[in-house]
Design a protein around this motif. Structure first.
Motif, PDB file in Angstrom:
ATOM      1  N   PRO A 108       0.803  -1.235   0.000  1.00 54.50           N
ATOM      2  CA  PRO A 108       0.000   0.000   0.000  1.00 54.50           C
ATOM      3  C   PRO A 108       0.833   1.282   0.000  1.00 54.50           C
ATOM      4  CG  PRO A 108      -0.733  -1.493   1.736  1.00 54.50           C
ATOM      5  CD  PRO A 108       0.511  -2.070   1.152  1.00 54.50           C
ATOM      6  N   VAL A 109       2.052   1.201   0.504  1.00 58.46           N
ATOM      7  CA  VAL A 109       2.923   2.382   0.526  1.00 58.46           C
ATOM      8  C   VAL A 109       3.189   2.877  -0.889  1.00 58.46           C
ATOM      9  CG1 VAL A 109       5.232   3.203   1.163  1.00 58.46           C
ATOM     10  CG2 VAL A 109       3.974   1.702   2.716  1.00 58.46           C
ATOM     11  N   ARG A 110       3.239   1.957  -1.858  1.00 55.30           N
ATOM     12  CA  ARG A 110       3.488   2.296  -3.262  1.00 55.30           C
ATOM     13  C   ARG A 110       2.220   2.267  -4.107  1.00 55.30           C
ATOM     14  NH1 ARG A 110       8.171   4.891  -3.950  1.00 55.30           N
ATOM     15  NH2 ARG A 110       9.847   3.841  -2.862  1.00 55.30           N
ATOM     16  N   GLY A 111       1.042   2.145  -3.458  1.00 59.16           N
ATOM     17  CA  GLY A 111      -0.222   2.173  -4.184  1.00 59.16           C
ATOM     18  C   GLY A 111      -0.695   0.822  -4.696  1.00 59.16           C
ATOM     19  N   ARG A 124      -5.545   5.726 -11.136  1.00 64.26           N
ATOM     20  CA  ARG A 124      -6.664   6.597 -11.483  1.00 64.26           C
ATOM     21  C   ARG A 124      -7.792   5.885 -12.227  1.00 64.26           C
ATOM     22  NH1 ARG A 124      -2.087   9.268 -12.841  1.00 64.26           N
ATOM     23  NH2 ARG A 124      -2.462   9.037 -15.055  1.00 64.26           N
ATOM     24  N   GLY A 125      -7.941   4.594 -12.042  1.00 65.35           N
ATOM     25  CA  GLY A 125      -8.991   3.844 -12.707  1.00 65.35           C
ATOM     26  C   GLY A 125      -8.781   3.701 -14.211  1.00 65.35           C
ATOM     27  N   LYS A 126      -7.621   4.121 -14.723  1.00 65.61           N
ATOM     28  CA  LYS A 126      -7.352   4.073 -16.161  1.00 65.61           C
ATOM     29  C   LYS A 126      -6.313   3.013 -16.525  1.00 65.61           C
ATOM     30  CE  LYS A 126      -8.202   8.953 -17.111  1.00 65.61           C
ATOM     31  NZ  LYS A 126      -7.613  10.166 -17.675  1.00 65.61           N
ATOM     32  N   HIS A 127      -5.370   2.765 -15.653  1.00 61.46           N
ATOM     33  CA  HIS A 127      -4.257   1.874 -15.949  1.00 61.46           C
ATOM     34  C   HIS A 127      -4.150   0.832 -14.839  1.00 61.46           C
ATOM     35  CE1 HIS A 127      -3.069   5.051 -18.735  1.00 61.46           C
ATOM     36  NE2 HIS A 127      -3.186   5.893 -17.733  1.00 61.46           N
ATOM     37  N   THR A 128      -3.970  -0.427 -15.232  1.00 61.88           N
ATOM     38  CA  THR A 128      -3.865  -1.503 -14.250  1.00 61.88           C
ATOM     39  C   THR A 128      -2.724  -2.444 -14.625  1.00 61.88           C
ATOM     40  OG1 THR A 128      -6.253  -1.421 -13.925  1.00 61.88           O
ATOM     41  CG2 THR A 128      -5.129  -3.361 -13.091  1.00 61.88           C
ATOM     42  N   VAL A 129      -1.982  -2.866 -13.618  1.00 63.35           N
ATOM     43  CA  VAL A 129      -0.919  -3.859 -13.786  1.00 63.35           C
ATOM     44  C   VAL A 129      -1.104  -4.914 -12.707  1.00 63.35           C
ATOM     45  CG1 VAL A 129       1.566  -4.282 -13.745  1.00 63.35           C
ATOM     46  CG2 VAL A 129       0.692  -2.147 -14.675  1.00 63.35           C
ATOM     47  N   LYS A 130      -0.962  -6.193 -13.096  1.00 64.83           N
ATOM     48  CA  LYS A 130      -1.040  -7.295 -12.135  1.00 64.83           C
ATOM     49  C   LYS A 130       0.247  -8.107 -12.215  1.00 64.83           C
ATOM     50  CE  LYS A 130      -6.002  -7.612 -12.084  1.00 64.83           C
ATOM     51  NZ  LYS A 130      -7.164  -8.492 -12.058  1.00 64.83           N
ATOM     52  N   ASP A 156       6.514 -11.922 -11.413  1.00 68.07           N
ATOM     53  CA  ASP A 156       6.227 -12.250 -12.805  1.00 68.07           C
ATOM     54  C   ASP A 156       5.000 -11.483 -13.289  1.00 68.07           C
ATOM     55  OD1 ASP A 156       8.221 -14.333 -13.345  1.00 68.07           O
ATOM     56  OD2 ASP A 156       7.149 -15.438 -11.786  1.00 68.07           O
ATOM     57  N   TYR A 157       5.158 -10.795 -14.421  1.00 68.89           N
ATOM     58  CA  TYR A 157       4.055 -10.074 -15.040  1.00 68.89           C
ATOM     59  C   TYR A 157       2.904 -11.039 -15.284  1.00 68.89           C
ATOM     60  CZ  TYR A 157       1.318  -7.904 -18.743  1.00 68.89           C
ATOM     61  OH  TYR A 157       0.289  -7.402 -19.492  1.00 68.89           O
ATOM     62  N   LYS A 158       1.691 -10.604 -14.936  1.00 74.32           N
ATOM     63  CA  LYS A 158       0.515 -11.431 -15.185  1.00 74.32           C
ATOM     64  C   LYS A 158      -0.397 -10.798 -16.219  1.00 74.32           C
ATOM     65  CE  LYS A 158      -3.389 -13.769 -13.248  1.00 74.32           C
ATOM     66  NZ  LYS A 158      -3.832 -14.561 -12.156  1.00 74.32           N
ATOM     67  N   ASP A 159      -0.723  -9.506 -16.032  1.00 71.16           N
ATOM     68  CA  ASP A 159      -1.714  -8.879 -16.899  1.00 71.16           C
ATOM     69  C   ASP A 159      -1.618  -7.365 -16.746  1.00 71.16           C
ATOM     70  OD1 ASP A 159      -3.881  -8.672 -18.623  1.00 71.16           O
ATOM     71  OD2 ASP A 159      -5.381  -9.003 -17.069  1.00 71.16           O
ATOM     72  N   SER A 160      -2.161  -6.655 -17.730  1.00 71.41           N
ATOM     73  CA  SER A 160      -2.249  -5.199 -17.622  1.00 71.41           C
ATOM     74  C   SER A 160      -3.335  -4.708 -18.553  1.00 71.41           C
ATOM     75  CB  SER A 160      -0.914  -4.538 -17.979  1.00 71.41           C
ATOM     76  OG  SER A 160      -0.586  -4.778 -19.327  1.00 71.41           O
ATOM     77  N   SER A 161      -3.781  -3.495 -18.293  1.00 72.69           N
ATOM     78  CA  SER A 161      -4.732  -2.860 -19.205  1.00 72.69           C
ATOM     79  C   SER A 161      -4.344  -1.400 -19.360  1.00 72.69           C
ATOM     80  CB  SER A 161      -6.170  -2.990 -18.696  1.00 72.69           C
ATOM     81  OG  SER A 161      -6.325  -2.330 -17.470  1.00 72.69           O
ATOM     82  N   ASN A 162      -4.439  -0.939 -20.591  1.00 74.13           N
ATOM     83  CA  ASN A 162      -4.165   0.452 -20.932  1.00 74.13           C
ATOM     84  C   ASN A 162      -2.739   0.868 -20.575  1.00 74.13           C
ATOM     85  OD1 ASN A 162      -5.051   2.743 -22.206  1.00 74.13           O
ATOM     86  ND2 ASN A 162      -5.924   3.642 -20.377  1.00 74.13           N
ATOM     87  N   MET A 163      -1.804  -0.065 -20.757  1.00 76.29           N
ATOM     88  CA  MET A 163      -0.397   0.211 -20.504  1.00 76.29           C
ATOM     89  C   MET A 163       0.380  -0.025 -21.785  1.00 76.29           C
ATOM     90  SD  MET A 163      -0.308   0.992 -17.274  1.00 76.29           S
ATOM     91  CE  MET A 163       1.394   0.901 -16.831  1.00 76.29           C
ATOM     92  N   LYS A 164       1.465   0.678 -21.953  1.00 76.40           N
ATOM     93  CA  LYS A 164       2.308   0.464 -23.122  1.00 76.40           C
ATOM     94  C   LYS A 164       3.506  -0.394 -22.729  1.00 76.40           C
ATOM     95  CE  LYS A 164       1.184   4.397 -25.955  1.00 76.40           C
ATOM     96  NZ  LYS A 164       1.728   5.515 -26.704  1.00 76.40           N
ATOM     97  N   PHE A 165       3.200  -1.563 -22.207  1.00 75.50           N
ATOM     98  CA  PHE A 165       4.244  -2.516 -21.874  1.00 75.50           C
ATOM     99  C   PHE A 165       4.423  -3.449 -23.047  1.00 75.50           C
ATOM    100  CE2 PHE A 165       3.281  -2.236 -17.107  1.00 75.50           C
ATOM    101  CZ  PHE A 165       4.334  -1.397 -16.899  1.00 75.50           C
TER     102      PHE A 165
END
Length: 114
Positions: free
Chosen positions: A57-60, A78-84, A97-106
């Motif tokens: 939580p310290v890093r969000g 901000r409800g726009k970008h998600t990383v799992k 290990d990267y699992k998933d993301s949305s609206n990211m340029k990874f």
């Protein structure tokens, strides 16, 4: 002087706008990274889990403990970008290990945008 301040302000805004349009960033998974306590004493699996729950939580990030030695960390911006990220841990090491993301340029390991 007023024109100089206006020109400086416009330049700053232009730089800020270009900073948002970034190229994809390659993903880097971390495997079996060693972990230690600050005191040097041996850690238990519960100690590591507790540290993850406190640090996230310290890093969000939010942390979902899946099973002993397994967790899922999620970052929502901000409800726009998600990383799992899947997290595997032992008393002496941690893997991210990267699992998933949305609206990211990874980019994944093959350079494909996700």
């Amino acid at each position: 002087m007023k024109q100089l301040l206006i020109a400086l302000f416009i330049s700053i805004l232009a730089l800020a706008g270009t900073a948002q349009a970034r190229d994809p960033v390659p993903l880097v998974n971390l495997d079996n990274q060693p972990i230690k306590s600050s005191s040097g004493k041996s850690l238990t699996l519960d100690d590591v889990a507790k540290a993850l729950r406190q640090a996230a939580p310290v890093r969000g990030w939010t942390m979902e403990m899946i099973a002993p030695g397994k967790a899922l960390a999620t970052l929502d911006v901000r409800g726009k970008h998600t990383v799992k990220v899947d997290i595997s841990y032992t008393e002496t090491s941690i893997s991210l290990d990267y699992k998933d993301s949305s609206n990211m340029k990874f980019g994944n390991k093959d350079g494909v945008k996700v």
